[in-house]
Design a protein around this motif. Structure first.
Motif, PDB file in Angstrom:
ATOM      1  N   TRP A   8       0.815  -1.215   0.000  1.00  0.00           N
ATOM      2  CA  TRP A   8       0.000   0.000   0.000  1.00  0.00           C
ATOM      3  C   TRP A   8       0.846   1.260   0.000  1.00  0.00           C
ATOM      4  CZ3 TRP A   8      -0.337   3.322   4.367  1.00  0.00           C
ATOM      5  CH2 TRP A   8       0.369   2.870   5.481  1.00  0.00           C
ATOM      6  N   LEU A   9       2.119   1.158   0.371  1.00  0.00           N
ATOM      7  CA  LEU A   9       2.977   2.332   0.384  1.00  0.00           C
ATOM      8  C   LEU A   9       3.486   2.701  -1.001  1.00  0.00           C
ATOM      9  CD1 LEU A   9       5.049   1.975   3.652  1.00  0.00           C
ATOM     10  CD2 LEU A   9       3.514   3.820   3.025  1.00  0.00           C
ATOM     11  N   LYS A  10       3.111   1.923  -2.005  1.00  0.00           N
ATOM     12  CA  LYS A  10       3.507   2.261  -3.371  1.00  0.00           C
ATOM     13  C   LYS A  10       3.035   3.662  -3.725  1.00  0.00           C
ATOM     14  CE  LYS A  10       2.826   0.737  -8.155  1.00  0.00           C
ATOM     15  NZ  LYS A  10       2.164  -0.263  -9.039  1.00  0.00           N
ATOM     16  N   HIS A  11       1.859   4.052  -3.207  1.00  0.00           N
ATOM     17  CA  HIS A  11       1.300   5.385  -3.490  1.00  0.00           C
ATOM     18  C   HIS A  11       1.255   6.224  -2.219  1.00  0.00           C
ATOM     19  CE1 HIS A  11       0.346   4.384  -7.589  1.00  0.00           C
ATOM     20  NE2 HIS A  11      -0.362   3.344  -7.223  1.00  0.00           N
ATOM     21  N   TRP A  12       2.342   6.203  -1.461  1.00  0.00           N
ATOM     22  CA  TRP A  12       2.404   6.965  -0.221  1.00  0.00           C
ATOM     23  C   TRP A  12       2.240   8.462  -0.486  1.00  0.00           C
ATOM     24  CZ3 TRP A  12       6.070  10.738   0.294  1.00  0.00           C
ATOM     25  CH2 TRP A  12       7.161  10.682  -0.585  1.00  0.00           C
ATOM     26  N   ASP A  13       2.611   8.914  -1.696  1.00  0.00           N
ATOM     27  CA  ASP A  13       2.482  10.333  -2.017  1.00  0.00           C
ATOM     28  C   ASP A  13       1.011  10.761  -2.010  1.00  0.00           C
ATOM     29  OD1 ASP A  13       2.163   8.627  -4.159  1.00  0.00           O
ATOM     30  OD2 ASP A  13       3.071   9.963  -5.628  1.00  0.00           O
ATOM     31  N   PHE A  14       0.123   9.895  -2.532  1.00  0.00           N
ATOM     32  CA  PHE A  14      -1.313  10.206  -2.502  1.00  0.00           C
ATOM     33  C   PHE A  14      -1.827  10.233  -1.056  1.00  0.00           C
ATOM     34  CE2 PHE A  14      -1.098   8.873  -6.950  1.00  0.00           C
ATOM     35  CZ  PHE A  14      -1.897   9.832  -7.547  1.00  0.00           C
ATOM     36  N   LEU A  15      -1.295   9.329  -0.229  1.00  0.00           N
ATOM     37  CA  LEU A  15      -1.690   9.304   1.178  1.00  0.00           C
ATOM     38  C   LEU A  15      -1.348  10.627   1.850  1.00  0.00           C
ATOM     39  CD1 LEU A  15      -2.605   7.904   3.790  1.00  0.00           C
ATOM     40  CD2 LEU A  15      -0.285   6.984   3.999  1.00  0.00           C
ATOM     41  N   VAL A  16      -0.146  11.122   1.613  1.00  0.00           N
ATOM     42  CA  VAL A  16       0.286  12.383   2.223  1.00  0.00           C
ATOM     43  C   VAL A  16      -0.563  13.545   1.729  1.00  0.00           C
ATOM     44  CG1 VAL A  16       2.187  14.038   2.402  1.00  0.00           C
ATOM     45  CG2 VAL A  16       2.646  11.584   2.601  1.00  0.00           C
ATOM     46  N   TRP A  17      -0.774  13.615   0.399  1.00  0.00           N
ATOM     47  CA  TRP A  17      -1.579  14.714  -0.158  1.00  0.00           C
ATOM     48  C   TRP A  17      -3.022  14.656   0.344  1.00  0.00           C
ATOM     49  CZ3 TRP A  17       0.445  18.882  -1.683  1.00  0.00           C
ATOM     50  CH2 TRP A  17       1.613  18.934  -2.436  1.00  0.00           C
ATOM     51  N   LYS A  68      -5.382   1.436  -5.209  1.00  0.00           N
ATOM     52  CA  LYS A  68      -5.131   0.403  -6.211  1.00  0.00           C
ATOM     53  C   LYS A  68      -5.569   0.891  -7.601  1.00  0.00           C
ATOM     54  CE  LYS A  68      -5.947  -4.499  -7.235  1.00  0.00           C
ATOM     55  NZ  LYS A  68      -6.657  -5.734  -6.813  1.00  0.00           N
ATOM     56  N   ASN A  69      -4.661   0.805  -8.564  1.00  0.00           N
ATOM     57  CA  ASN A  69      -4.908   1.235  -9.956  1.00  0.00           C
ATOM     58  C   ASN A  69      -5.334   2.700 -10.040  1.00  0.00           C
ATOM     59  OD1 ASN A  69      -4.384  -1.369 -11.010  1.00  0.00           O
ATOM     60  ND2 ASN A  69      -6.472  -2.012 -10.513  1.00  0.00           N
ATOM     61  N   ILE A  70      -4.867   3.522  -9.128  1.00  0.00           N
ATOM     62  CA  ILE A  70      -5.313   4.916  -9.082  1.00  0.00           C
ATOM     63  C   ILE A  70      -4.938   5.686 -10.346  1.00  0.00           C
ATOM     64  CG2 ILE A  70      -3.245   5.742  -7.862  1.00  0.00           C
ATOM     65  CD1 ILE A  70      -5.145   7.669  -6.338  1.00  0.00           C
ATOM     66  N   LEU A  71      -3.798   5.365 -10.964  1.00  0.00           N
ATOM     67  CA  LEU A  71      -3.367   6.094 -12.160  1.00  0.00           C
ATOM     68  C   LEU A  71      -4.218   5.744 -13.384  1.00  0.00           C
ATOM     69  CD1 LEU A  71       0.520   5.950 -11.803  1.00  0.00           C
ATOM     70  CD2 LEU A  71      -1.008   7.856 -11.286  1.00  0.00           C
ATOM     71  N   LYS A  72      -4.922   4.628 -13.329  1.00  0.00           N
ATOM     72  CA  LYS A  72      -5.732   4.186 -14.466  1.00  0.00           C
ATOM     73  C   LYS A  72      -7.196   4.643 -14.363  1.00  0.00           C
ATOM     74  CE  LYS A  72      -2.910   0.011 -15.071  1.00  0.00           C
ATOM     75  NZ  LYS A  72      -2.909  -1.455 -15.088  1.00  0.00           N
ATOM     76  N   ARG A  73      -7.601   5.175 -13.229  1.00  0.00           N
ATOM     77  CA  ARG A  73      -8.994   5.539 -13.029  1.00  0.00           C
ATOM     78  C   ARG A  73      -9.386   6.763 -13.849  1.00  0.00           C
ATOM     79  NH1 ARG A  73      -8.775   5.759  -6.549  1.00  0.00           N
ATOM     80  NH2 ARG A  73      -8.273   3.578  -6.111  1.00  0.00           N
ATOM     81  N   GLY A  74     -10.612   6.730 -14.375  1.00  0.00           N
ATOM     82  CA  GLY A  74     -11.162   7.888 -15.060  1.00  0.00           C
ATOM     83  C   GLY A  74     -11.823   8.831 -14.067  1.00  0.00           C
TER      84      GLY A  74
END
Length: 477
Positions: A8-17, A68-74
């Motif tokens: 889940w820390l793969k997108h830690w930047d989104f967590l911080v923002w 999960k798959n956040i970069l692919k979401r519309g």
């Protein structure tokens, strides 16, 4: 050094923002309800609720796979994800104040406004941050360099698989075709950089972080793969070709392929995050101290040796990346030119230079160890500007010392393991009595030991030992 399993820390930047903008929503709601002259963080009830909000957000991210798959979401899917995520946070907070019988003390307006504003703010934030990340991925900024090893007839399908993916988290460094000599040719738009016999030499002289081995893994190639691993390169091997002798194996997805990744040492994403955060913290403090030292040292250096106060030199960083390393200047302006004439006095055996009573040091004419340059080096004050390198991400607080270009050009394959991690301001060699070590191979062994046994606890031990060594003025000349 391997990157460990994806989590889940793969997108830690989104967590911080997300946390930042949820906090902004909370502050805005409090300001709307209580007035802009009220500081909600000074009220104990709201302080406690705010801390619980942060914990709840992290737990929901952990349990709900929010990114999960956040970069692919519309647009619509992202709005749904934001709505669910923020509604869960609000629901848990309401449950908390109900169970603890504190509902009477909180404003319903604050809760409703926080919920609405957090949805709006985090949705806009995620949209904007995804644009930034996608742009960086397209440009390859900050991504590792991947070399693909495969067969001639299979290469087009590998490249097509990469092309069809919306985002690949690597830069394609090139192809190695092992069944034909196609060096210099291109397949699609990708260049074949070497053949099977030249892989090791190519890895020694070029920036490569990872290798995708999409070919048969038999006895004739095991030696090559083992060499890659002990050069510090992560190797991803197709599932069909697996050996029990490969260290630190784990399964992951790379460029659409399911692979087994092997590396000399694997670092989990949470460990990477903590190491980088500690580097940023140390970098900020170190840069501030460097500013104070500049005010003291600059007039002295300029008076005794006219010229710039700072000295910059190209050094070789992780996996062969070139960067400029900074120091307070402790040597004369033409030190690099004089080094060539002094090589016959080199006390190190191998690809490093060290000389007692170095005549290039500022003030050495006053006597052995009496110059300002000797003082700066003995107290390690010359190293402080490297905190700027740490803050930038060129270096880490703890690692291996970065070689100069001429030293790096003399490296043999086994020496490149030193470059499998970010270079450090300090390291195991520095705290192991470096003045007593005169053989470069011993330095390599210490660095390899550090890499293979790396841990945050070991880094802390080295930092504490470094403080002890610097205060005792040991190991630097």
């Amino acid at each position: 050094m391997g990157k460990g399993k994806t989590n889940w820390l793969k997108h830690w930047d989104f967590l911080v923002w997300d946390l930042i903008f949820i906090e902004i929503a909370f502050l805005a709601a409090c300001a709307w309800r209580h007035g802009f002259h009220i500081a909600p963080y000074l009220r104990p009830l709201y302080v406690r609720l705010n801390l619980i909000l942060i914990v709840v957000d992290i737990v929901i991210v952990l349990l709900n796979s929010s990114y999960k798959n956040i970069l692919k979401r519309g647009f619509l899917k992202e709005f749904q994800a934001v709505l669910v995520h923020n509604s869960l946070i609000l629901g848990v907070l309401l449950l908390y104040i109900y169970i603890t019988k504190q509902a009477f003390y909180f404003s319903r307006t604050v809760f409703v406004l926080t919920w609405i504003l957090s949805i709006v703010f985090t949705y806009i934030e995620r949209f904007c941050w995804k644009r930034v990340i996608r742009k960086r991925i397209r440009k390859g900024v900050g991504l590792p360099y991947m070399l693909v090893v495969t067969y001639e007839n299979y290469a087009p399908s590998v490249l097509e698989k990469f092309r069809k993916r919306m985002y690949n988290n690597f830069n394609l460094a090139g192809l190695v075709i092992i069944d034909e000599d196609m060096r210099g040719q291109t397949i699609g738009k990708t260049k074949v950089v070497c053949n099977a016999d030249e892989i090791t030499e190519y890895l020694r002289t070029h920036v490569v972080d990872e290798v995708l081995w999409s070919a048969e893994y038999n006895d004739s190639y095991q030696k090559i793969v083992k060499t890659m691993i002990y050069m510090g390169i992560s190797v991803h091997i197709a599932m069909d070709y697996l050996s029990d002798e490969l260290p630190n194996k784990f399964v992951e997805r790379v460029g659409g392929f399911t692979v087994v990744t092997t590396a000399i040492h694997s670092m989990q994403n949470w460990q990477k995050l903590l190491k980088r955060l500690s580097d940023i913290g140390a970098g900020l403090i170190g840069v501030a101290v460097t500013g104070v030292l500049f005010l003291i040292l600059a007039p002295i250096i300029k008076k005794q040796s006219p010229g710039p106060v700072f000295y910059s030199q190209e050094r070789v960083g992780r996996n062969g990346r070139i960067f400029k390393m900074y120091k307070f200047r402790s040597m004369c302006m033409d030190a690099d030119q004089k080094k060539k004439d002094l090589m016959q006095h080199n006390e190190m055996q191998g690809q490093m230079f060290k000389m007692k009573n170095d005549p290039r040091i500022i003030g050495c004419e006053k006597g052995e160890g009496k110059g300002i340059g000797n003082f700066i080096r003995k107290t390690s004050l010359d190293e402080f500007p490297q905190f700027w390198n740490i803050l930038k991400g060129d270096m880490s607080l703890v690692g291996t010392r970065p070689p100069t270009l001429d030293e790096y050009n003399q490296y043999e394959v086994r020496h490149k393991v030193r470059l499998s991690i970010k270079p450090g301001l300090t390291g195991l060699w520095q705290v192991s009595g470096r003045n007593r070590i005169t053989n470069f191979e011993e330095v390599v062994k210490l660095d390899e030991k550090y890499i293979e046994n790396w841990s945050l606890k070991e880094d802390m031990k080295i930092i504490l030992k470094t403080v002890e060594v610097v205060l005792a003025r040991k190991g630097a000349e």
